[in-house]
Motif scaffolding. Structure first.
Motif, mmCIF file in Angstrom:
data_model
loop_
_atom_site.group_PDB
_atom_site.id
_atom_site.type_symbol
_atom_site.label_atom_id
_atom_site.label_comp_id
_atom_site.label_asym_id
_atom_site.label_seq_id
_atom_site.Cartn_x
_atom_site.Cartn_y
_atom_site.Cartn_z
ATOM 1 N N ALA A 189 0.925 -1.083 -0.042
ATOM 2 C CA ALA A 189 0.016 0.003 -0.050
ATOM 3 C C ALA A 189 0.848 1.126 0.015
ATOM 4 C CB ALA A 189 -0.928 -0.118 1.101
ATOM 5 N N GLY A 190 1.901 1.314 0.830
ATOM 6 C CA GLY A 190 2.759 2.385 0.847
ATOM 7 C C GLY A 190 3.694 2.692 -0.297
ATOM 8 N N GLN A 191 4.179 1.594 -0.784
ATOM 9 C CA GLN A 191 4.966 1.686 -1.920
ATOM 10 C C GLN A 191 4.333 2.153 -3.281
ATOM 11 O OE1 GLN A 191 8.080 1.666 -2.584
ATOM 12 N NE2 GLN A 191 8.876 1.047 -0.599
ATOM 13 N N LEU A 192 2.982 1.537 -3.374
ATOM 14 C CA LEU A 192 2.045 1.891 -4.629
ATOM 15 C C LEU A 192 2.002 3.552 -4.534
ATOM 16 C CD1 LEU A 192 0.542 1.090 -7.079
ATOM 17 C CD2 LEU A 192 -1.211 0.808 -5.738
ATOM 18 N N GLY A 193 1.354 4.058 -3.403
ATOM 19 C CA GLY A 193 1.150 5.451 -3.392
ATOM 20 C C GLY A 193 2.384 6.196 -3.653
ATOM 21 N N ALA A 194 3.613 5.780 -2.991
ATOM 22 C CA ALA A 194 4.772 6.575 -3.195
ATOM 23 C C ALA A 194 5.475 6.556 -4.575
ATOM 24 C CB ALA A 194 5.916 5.898 -2.247
ATOM 25 N N GLN A 195 5.149 5.491 -5.326
ATOM 26 C CA GLN A 195 5.519 5.371 -6.715
ATOM 27 C C GLN A 195 4.419 6.401 -7.667
ATOM 28 O OE1 GLN A 195 8.315 4.029 -7.967
ATOM 29 N NE2 GLN A 195 8.799 3.546 -5.856
ATOM 30 N N VAL A 196 3.194 6.523 -7.224
ATOM 31 C CA VAL A 196 2.339 7.325 -7.728
ATOM 32 C C VAL A 196 2.888 8.725 -7.668
ATOM 33 C CG1 VAL A 196 0.038 8.526 -7.987
ATOM 34 C CG2 VAL A 196 0.402 5.970 -7.901
ATOM 35 N N THR A 197 3.548 9.176 -6.764
ATOM 36 C CA THR A 197 3.817 10.312 -6.189
ATOM 37 C C THR A 197 5.409 10.668 -7.066
ATOM 38 O OG1 THR A 197 2.763 10.581 -4.016
ATOM 39 C CG2 THR A 197 4.557 11.813 -4.340
ATOM 40 N N GLY B 185 -5.165 15.801 -12.938
ATOM 41 C CA GLY B 185 -4.244 16.635 -12.703
ATOM 42 C C GLY B 185 -3.367 16.208 -11.804
ATOM 43 N N ALA B 186 -1.945 16.787 -11.704
ATOM 44 C CA ALA B 186 -0.743 16.329 -11.136
ATOM 45 C C ALA B 186 -1.181 16.231 -9.480
ATOM 46 C CB ALA B 186 0.461 17.072 -11.231
ATOM 47 N N ALA B 187 -1.539 17.562 -9.030
ATOM 48 C CA ALA B 187 -2.007 17.811 -7.642
ATOM 49 C C ALA B 187 -2.835 16.716 -6.850
ATOM 50 C CB ALA B 187 -2.210 19.262 -7.279
ATOM 51 N N LEU B 188 -4.008 16.627 -7.679
ATOM 52 C CA LEU B 188 -4.977 15.619 -7.068
ATOM 53 C C LEU B 188 -4.717 14.037 -7.037
ATOM 54 C CD1 LEU B 188 -8.194 17.024 -8.647
ATOM 55 C CD2 LEU B 188 -7.405 17.397 -6.298
ATOM 56 N N ALA B 189 -3.612 13.683 -7.987
ATOM 57 C CA ALA B 189 -3.270 12.511 -8.220
ATOM 58 C C ALA B 189 -2.366 11.990 -6.743
ATOM 59 C CB ALA B 189 -2.196 12.211 -9.528
ATOM 60 N N ILE B 190 -1.788 12.971 -6.255
ATOM 61 C CA ILE B 190 -1.281 12.533 -4.844
ATOM 62 C C ILE B 190 -1.819 12.201 -3.688
ATOM 63 C CG2 ILE B 190 0.229 13.841 -3.184
ATOM 64 C CD1 ILE B 190 1.621 15.312 -5.112
ATOM 65 N N VAL B 191 -3.401 12.343 -4.014
ATOM 66 C CA VAL B 191 -4.392 11.637 -2.993
ATOM 67 C C VAL B 191 -3.944 10.105 -2.693
ATOM 68 C CG1 VAL B 191 -6.695 11.254 -2.618
ATOM 69 C CG2 VAL B 191 -6.287 13.289 -3.422
ATOM 70 N N THR B 192 -3.645 9.608 -4.125
ATOM 71 C CA THR B 192 -3.401 8.116 -3.979
ATOM 72 C C THR B 192 -2.073 7.918 -2.796
ATOM 73 O OG1 THR B 192 -3.986 8.050 -6.155
ATOM 74 C CG2 THR B 192 -2.529 6.112 -5.111
ATOM 75 N N ASP B 193 -1.259 8.701 -2.868
ATOM 76 C CA ASP B 193 -0.191 8.548 -1.893
ATOM 77 C C ASP B 193 -0.773 8.570 -0.582
ATOM 78 O OD1 ASP B 193 2.421 8.032 -0.975
ATOM 79 O OD2 ASP B 193 3.455 9.953 -1.360
ATOM 80 N N ALA B 194 -1.325 9.701 -0.135
ATOM 81 C CA ALA B 194 -1.697 9.810 1.233
ATOM 82 C C ALA B 194 -2.625 8.693 1.555
ATOM 83 C CB ALA B 194 -2.801 11.124 1.372
ATOM 84 N N ALA B 195 -3.477 7.972 0.868
ATOM 85 C CA ALA B 195 -4.372 6.734 0.902
ATOM 86 C C ALA B 195 -3.452 5.662 1.302
ATOM 87 C CB ALA B 195 -5.330 6.731 0.020
ATOM 88 N N GLY B 196 -2.377 5.610 0.403
ATOM 89 C CA GLY B 196 -1.646 4.365 0.513
ATOM 90 C C GLY B 196 -0.840 4.450 1.618
#
Length: 438
Positions: free
Chosen positions: A27-35, A174-185
């Protein structure tokens, strides 16, 4: 800490707590890789930052290893590892969530990106040191290679899926909203770790303990061990040039090759396939060639493929970038599985945090320097020239290993922490063939 007997023949995946650790890592790595895709694109596409500011952002993400790397190890050795990892995940989730909130309200700035990168980096330092120190509490020594291989498989799988997902999310939201995935991860990672039931007692603290003395003990252990010294030098050199790559690849792919965010994500995802293959093959390669030999052989064979980066071109020519990264990252992951497993085996449990922190300080402390150099080179001479220097550096990375005793060895000495770390390691060159490491 109570010693829970484990069947020697059982694999690490049979342990519920290890599966939860893997799930948290996923979970953490998937979000981090999106970011990894989204955060530089926030700077490039949303805030129109020049190359040097993108490099400075990369430096801020890794500066924590220089700022708090050494004392973090001493602190981690005094604390329970699992609660510390959970707290670090919560901090990272909340900090990353501030970016889309600021973007929606129209107040996002480069200054906020720098602060978010720095705070997240500090939390990552504590998380990573605690994570590497916690794994030997879950697994017996003979399963550490398999356990590290499984964790590298998760990380490499996230590197395959994350950039592609990240590029698609950037294009859709958009780039900024995509970072929600990292927070969720990070939030999911904290939840999985919270469910781990492994008993963990508070480490005993000696009456004469002090932060300065604890840091010195970790430094003496690492610097007094000839094999750990050369591993630290080699990895630090490799990380320096990896940071040059991180600081320039988004600028190169977007502004030089003209790729849209979705394609940038696919290029980075394709390159990460090599890392996944390396994680899956590391155990079998160690059994066939020897763990010591694998440490120097993997960067020697794969490093020259970095020369494909500056040769990449428009359109189909971008495939050269993916191919070069895939082969290089194959070697990086194989190298990491071999050397991290050795570090965890050779170090006494009470020093694991300080050993990992000392090595992270020495090896990861070069990351912010490489990011600044990469950004400066790209700003002054262009991103392609920066990649030329980066590729030349990757070719040179195995030189310290080739000049060390590792070159004469097949297997690493199975020395315990009480044995002399400077004993002649060439005595193990003719050791029996190891069992398959899985």
């Amino acid at each position: 800490m109570p010693d829970i007997p484990r069947p020697a023949t059982s694999g690490p995946l049979r342990l519920r707590d290890f599966r939860l650790l893997l799930a948290g890592a996923a979970a953490g790595q998937l979000g981090a890789q999106v970011t990894l895709v989204a955060l530089p694109l926030v700077a490039v596409l949303v805030l129109d930052a020049p190359a040097f500011q993108v490099g400075l952002l990369t430096a801020a993400e890794t500066a924590a290893f220089l700022l708090v790397g050494l004392p973090a190890g001493a602190w981690v050795d005094r604390m329970r590892k699992l609660p510390l990892m959970i707290r670090a995940d919560v901090v990272r989730a909340l900090t990353m969530a501030s970016i889309p909130v600021a973007a929606v309200t129209g107040v996002l700035t480069m200054a906020q990106l720098y602060v978010v990168a720095l705070v997240t980096g500090v939390a990552t330092v504590f998380f990573d040191i605690a994570h590497q120190s916690f794994l030997p509490q879950l697994l017996p020594k003979d399963q550490l290679v398999s356990g590290n291989g499984a964790l590298e498989t998760i990380r490499s799988s996230a590197q395959v899926a994350g950039p592609g997902i990240g590029g698609g999310l950037v294009q859709l939201l958009g780039a900024a909203l995509a970072i929600v995935t990292d927070a969720a991860g990070y939030a999911l990672s904290a939840l999985f770790l919270w469910r781990i039931k492994q008993p963990e007692s508070l480490p005993e603290r000696r009456p004469d303990a002090s932060l300065r003395r604890d840091i010195g003990e970790g430094l003496r252990f690492v610097c007094g061990h000839r094999l750990l010294r050369v591993i630290a030098v080699t990895t630090g050199l490799g990380n320096f040039f990896a940071a040059v790559l991180m600081a320039t690849q988004s600028v190169f792919l977007v502004r030089v090759l003209g790729l849209v965010p979705g394609v940038v994500g696919l290029v980075l995802a394709a390159s990460a396939l090599g890392g996944l293959a390396g994680a899956l093959c590391a155990g079998r390669l160690a059994a066939r060639f020897g763990q010591a030999r694998l440490i120097w052989l993997s960067p020697l064979v794969t490093g020259p493929f970095a020369l494909l980066w500056p040769l990449s071109g428009h359109g189909a020519g971008a495939a050269l970038f993916a191919l070069g990264s895939g082969v290089v990252f194959f070697g990086v992951v194989v190298y990491n599985v071999a050397q991290v497993s050795f570090r965890q085996t050779v170090c006494p449990p009470r020093l694991l945090g300080r050993m990992n922190a000392t090595l992270r300080f020495l090896m990861w402390g070069t990351l912010p320097l490489g990011a600044l150099v990469g950004g400066a080179l790209a700003d002054a001479f262009g991103a392609r020239v920066a990649l030329v220097w980066c590729a030349a550096g990757f070719v040179a990375v195995p030189l310290p290993l080739l000049l060390s005793p590792l070159r004469r060895m097949r297997d690493l000495p199975a020395t315990g922490p009480a044995e002399d770390p400077d004993a002649d390691p060439s005595d193990s060159a003719g050791a029996p063939e190891p069992a398959a490491l899985g």
